[in-house]
Design an enzyme around this catalytic site. Sequence first.
Site, PDB file in Angstrom:
ATOM      1  N   LYS A  90      38.342  48.604  28.275  1.00 42.95           N
ATOM      2  CA  LYS A  90      38.296  46.781  28.367  1.00 42.95           C
ATOM      3  C   LYS A  90      37.605  45.519  27.926  1.00 42.95           C
ATOM      4  O   LYS A  90      37.357  44.508  26.886  1.00 42.95           O
ATOM      5  CB  LYS A  90      39.348  46.461  29.556  1.00 42.95           C
ATOM      6  N   ASP A  91      36.032  46.099  28.558  1.00 41.34           N
ATOM      7  CA  ASP A  91      35.176  45.176  27.621  1.00 41.34           C
ATOM      8  C   ASP A  91      34.757  45.758  26.623  1.00 41.34           C
ATOM      9  O   ASP A  91      33.600  44.630  26.184  1.00 41.34           O
ATOM     10  CB  ASP A  91      33.569  45.568  28.282  1.00 41.34           C
ATOM     11  N   SER A 136      39.489  36.752  35.447  1.00 37.43           N
ATOM     12  CA  SER A 136      40.182  36.901  34.004  1.00 37.43           C
ATOM     13  C   SER A 136      41.449  35.748  33.441  1.00 37.43           C
ATOM     14  O   SER A 136      41.994  35.709  34.876  1.00 37.43           O
ATOM     15  CB  SER A 136      41.445  38.482  35.116  1.00 37.43           C
ATOM     16  N   LEU A 137      41.189  35.342  32.933  1.00 39.72           N
ATOM     17  CA  LEU A 137      42.099  34.501  32.417  1.00 39.72           C
ATOM     18  C   LEU A 137      43.361  34.938  31.724  1.00 39.72           C
ATOM     19  O   LEU A 137      44.939  34.063  32.846  1.00 39.72           O
ATOM     20  CB  LEU A 137      42.157  33.737  31.000  1.00 39.72           C
ATOM     21  N   ARG A 138      43.882  36.161  31.716  1.00 40.82           N
ATOM     22  CA  ARG A 138      44.787  37.259  31.443  1.00 40.82           C
ATOM     23  C   ARG A 138      45.870  37.413  33.265  1.00 40.82           C
ATOM     24  O   ARG A 138      46.750  36.963  33.015  1.00 40.82           O
ATOM     25  CB  ARG A 138      44.814  38.199  31.601  1.00 40.82           C
ATOM     26  N   ARG A 139      44.897  37.325  33.799  1.00 36.81           N
ATOM     27  CA  ARG A 139      45.589  37.817  35.111  1.00 36.81           C
ATOM     28  C   ARG A 139      46.177  36.686  35.642  1.00 36.81           C
ATOM     29  O   ARG A 139      46.714  36.188  36.533  1.00 36.81           O
ATOM     30  CB  ARG A 139      44.333  38.470  35.992  1.00 36.81           C
ATOM     31  N   ARG A 156      33.956  36.687  40.533  1.00 33.94           N
ATOM     32  CA  ARG A 156      33.419  37.423  39.971  1.00 33.94           C
ATOM     33  C   ARG A 156      32.396  38.343  40.540  1.00 33.94           C
ATOM     34  O   ARG A 156      32.313  37.739  41.728  1.00 33.94           O
ATOM     35  CB  ARG A 156      32.754  36.911  38.629  1.00 33.94           C
ATOM     36  N   ASN A 158      31.094  42.943  41.410  1.00 30.81           N
ATOM     37  CA  ASN A 158      31.367  43.827  41.183  1.00 30.81           C
ATOM     38  C   ASN A 158      32.324  43.965  42.592  1.00 30.81           C
ATOM     39  O   ASN A 158      32.424  43.484  43.095  1.00 30.81           O
ATOM     40  CB  ASN A 158      29.585  44.762  42.086  1.00 30.81           C
ATOM     41  N   ARG A 162      33.535  41.479  45.486  1.00 28.97           N
ATOM     42  CA  ARG A 162      35.203  40.936  45.537  1.00 28.97           C
ATOM     43  C   ARG A 162      35.431  41.316  46.718  1.00 28.97           C
ATOM     44  O   ARG A 162      36.359  40.269  47.348  1.00 28.97           O
ATOM     45  CB  ARG A 162      35.608  42.019  44.028  1.00 28.97           C
ATOM     46  N   CYS A 248      37.497  36.580  25.828  1.00 26.02           N
ATOM     47  CA  CYS A 248      38.068  36.358  27.467  1.00 26.02           C
ATOM     48  C   CYS A 248      38.958  34.412  27.445  1.00 26.02           C
ATOM     49  O   CYS A 248      38.791  34.079  28.510  1.00 26.02           O
ATOM     50  CB  CYS A 248      36.979  36.299  27.790  1.00 26.02           C
TER      51      CYS A 248
END
Length: 312
Positions: A90-91, A136-139, A156, A158, A162, A248
Site C-alpha cells: 500500500k506504500d 489516512s485520508l481514505r479512512r 501517525r 508506528n 498509536r 495520499c
Amino acid sequence: MSPIPPIRIGTRKSLLARTQSGHIQAAITAALGAPPEAADEVAPLVFITTTGDRIQDRRLTDIGGKALFTKEIEECLLDGRIDVAVHSMKDVPAEQPPGLCVAAIPVREDPRDAFVSGEWDSMAALPQGARLGTASLRRQAQALKARPDLVVETLRGNVDTRLARLAAGDFDAILLAAAGLNRLGLNAQARGFLDPWAAPPAPGQGALALQAREGSDWADWLNRLNHAPTEICVAAERGALTALEASCRTAMGAFARIVDDRVELAVEALAPDGAACWRREGSGAVDAAEARQLGLRLGAEIKAEAGDLLLE
C-alpha cells in the site's frame, strides 16, 4: 539454480517492517536451501531510515506522500547497496521507478481495517462527537461518510505508538491495518473489522512487495515467492490506483477477491469529508493482466464522474 548469496534485504527500521521482513528473510533462506540459523549470513537485513519515518508530526499529504516510505530504500536498491527491498504494497507508488520492478508478491495477510478502542465495540457504538485517530485520508472519509459527527484527528507513528496514544486517552478509537496487528501478534487489540467490500481498504493493503533491479540475478529467482491469487487481486486494485492517479491526497480504496472463476473488484473514491462517494463494482477473468484492466476501467469511470472533487 539460484544466484550466489548473500542477498541483502532492505527494509525500514520500524518494528512492523522488521517483523514482516524477517518473515521474508526466513522464506528466502529456506528457498536457498540454507538452514534457519544461516539467515543472517545468506539473507542479511539492511535497515534504512526513510523520510516518512523521520517526520512523524505531519500528515503525509503535507510532506510529499507515501513515496517518502520507499524513496531512500529504492535509492539503495538502484545503487547496489541492497539486492531486494521489502515494502508494504500500500506504500508503493502506482508506477515503478526506471530500473526497478516488483519481482514477487507473497501471500497476502488480512486486508481489512481494524477498529481498535478501549471501550467501544464498533464505529456505530461510538458516542456523538467521539475522537477517531487516523493518518489516512481514505479512512477519514469513510468514517465521516458513516458517522459525520465524529471528530477525526491525525494519528501517525508506528503501531505501538498509536496504541499507546489510544491507551493514554488521546482518542476514543483508532483505525489500523489488521495485517500489521496480526504480524505483530497484536490481533487481540482489534474490537472489530470494517467490511472490505463495503469500505474498501487501500489498494494492496495486507500484501508485501518484493522489489528488485530489473534484469538482476535475483529478480527472476524471487518469483518463486510469488502468490498468484494475491498477485491477481493486487493487480486489479492497483489498476484502479493508477487510473485515479491516486496519492495520499486522494481518498480512495479498492478491494478484489476471487470468487469461483472470477475476480470481483469494488473501487470507491470519496470527498475528504465523506459527503460524496463515487463507487464502481465489476468482475473479470482470473488473470493478472485482465484484472489490471478491470481496475483501470473502473478507476477511469470514477475519475470521469468525480473529476477534481476527489482532491483534498
